[in-house]
Scaffold this motif. Structure first.
Motif, PDB file in Angstrom:
ATOM      1  N   HIS A 285       1.544   9.342  -6.081  1.00 14.76           N
ATOM      2  CA  HIS A 285       1.868  10.723  -5.749  1.00 14.76           C
ATOM      3  C   HIS A 285       2.985  11.207  -6.640  1.00 14.76           C
TER       4      HIS A 285
ATOM      5  N   ARG B 143       2.287   1.826  -3.451  1.00 11.94           N
ATOM      6  CA  ARG B 143       1.304   2.279  -4.437  1.00 11.94           C
ATOM      7  C   ARG B 143       0.992   3.751  -4.231  1.00 11.94           C
ATOM      8  N   LYS B 144       0.833   4.127  -2.944  1.00 11.12           N
ATOM      9  CA  LYS B 144       0.563   5.532  -2.666  1.00 11.12           C
ATOM     10  C   LYS B 144       1.732   6.403  -3.104  1.00 11.12           C
ATOM     11  N   HIS B 145       2.918   5.935  -2.854  1.00 15.17           N
ATOM     12  CA  HIS B 145       4.091   6.731  -3.199  1.00 15.17           C
ATOM     13  C   HIS B 145       4.232   6.854  -4.720  1.00 15.17           C
TER      14      HIS B 145
ATOM     15  N   ASP C  48       0.826  -1.203   0.000  1.00 16.62           N
ATOM     16  CA  ASP C  48       0.000   0.000   0.000  1.00 16.62           C
ATOM     17  C   ASP C  48       0.859   1.252   0.000  1.00 16.62           C
ATOM     18  N   TYR C  49       1.863   1.260   0.751  1.00 15.50           N
ATOM     19  CA  TYR C  49       2.740   2.433   0.826  1.00 15.50           C
ATOM     20  C   TYR C  49       3.402   2.697  -0.522  1.00 15.50           C
TER      21      TYR C  49
END
Length: 213
Positions: free
Chosen positions: A204, A199-201, A196-197
């Motif tokens: 962004h 993918r978020k990174h 998840d981290y």
């Protein structure tokens, strides 16, 4: 070189009961004869002890008995009232009393000393059956043996270094340990968070790049 020779064997003393019988016999002989046979007491003692003193006493007692018999025999009175008769009777009874006392004392002492010498002699067997104290036989009295002397011990050499032997490897490796279910769940949760981290990174980062155009 001459040795010391052999010691004279110690003669076994007579039985105490036999000695008592002989003493009673000789004393009774002298007393029942009214002193006429007093000389048998020192004669018996001189034969046993073989001492010159006892032989001299035997001669003196024998002479006193003979003299007393002569004095009593020459007395003309019936009741021995003359000086010669009185002297003869006094000499006879005095020799009797002195002879009995000396004979008993000297005979007892002689056989006591002989018994002690026999009990302490080397190699004498037990004498308990004869009324004598049993003396222990001395250790190696007549064997002529020697006591062994211990020799010097072995000489100690330099110390030898001790090398430890290598241990052989284990024949079968231990089976791998399976992780516990709780550990697997935790690792799976961490991997999900990491995904998840990322993918978020990544999202962004893409948005920032397009806005810059």
């Amino acid at each position: 070189m001459q040795g010391h020779g052999y010691a004279q064997p110690v003669k076994r003393p007579p039985h105490p009961a036999w000695l008592v019988f002989l003493r009673v016999l000789f004393v009774a002989t002298a007393v029942l004869s009214f002193g006429l046979l007093t000389w048998v007491l020192p004669l018996r003692l001189a034969v046993v002890t073989r001492k010159s003193l006892d032989w001299g006493l035997f001669a003196a007692v024998l002479a006193a008995d003979i003299l007393s018999v002569v004095l009593v025999g020459e007395d003309p009175s019936d009741d021995l009232s003359t000086p010669g008769g009185n002297l003869g009777m006094a000499l006879l009874l005095g020799a009797l009393a002195a002879g009995v006392v000396y004979y008993l004392v000297a005979d007892i002492r002689h056989f006591q000393a002989l018994r002690q010498a026999y009990a302490g002699a080397p190699g004498v067997p037990g004498t308990s059956g004869y009324g004598y104290p049993q003396a222990p036989a001395p250790f190696a009295a007549t064997t002529g043996g020697h006591t062994p002397v211990p020799g010097p011990g072995p000489v100690a050499g330099p110390p030898i270094p001790h090398t430890p032997l290598p241990q052989p490897p284990s024949a079968t490796p231990p089976p791998p340990q399976r992780p516990a279910p709780a550990r697997i769940d935790q690792v799976r949760a961490e991997l999900d968070e990491l995904s998840d981290y990322l993918r978020k990174h990544d999202g962004h980062h893409d948005g920032s790049h397009e806005g810059g155009r």
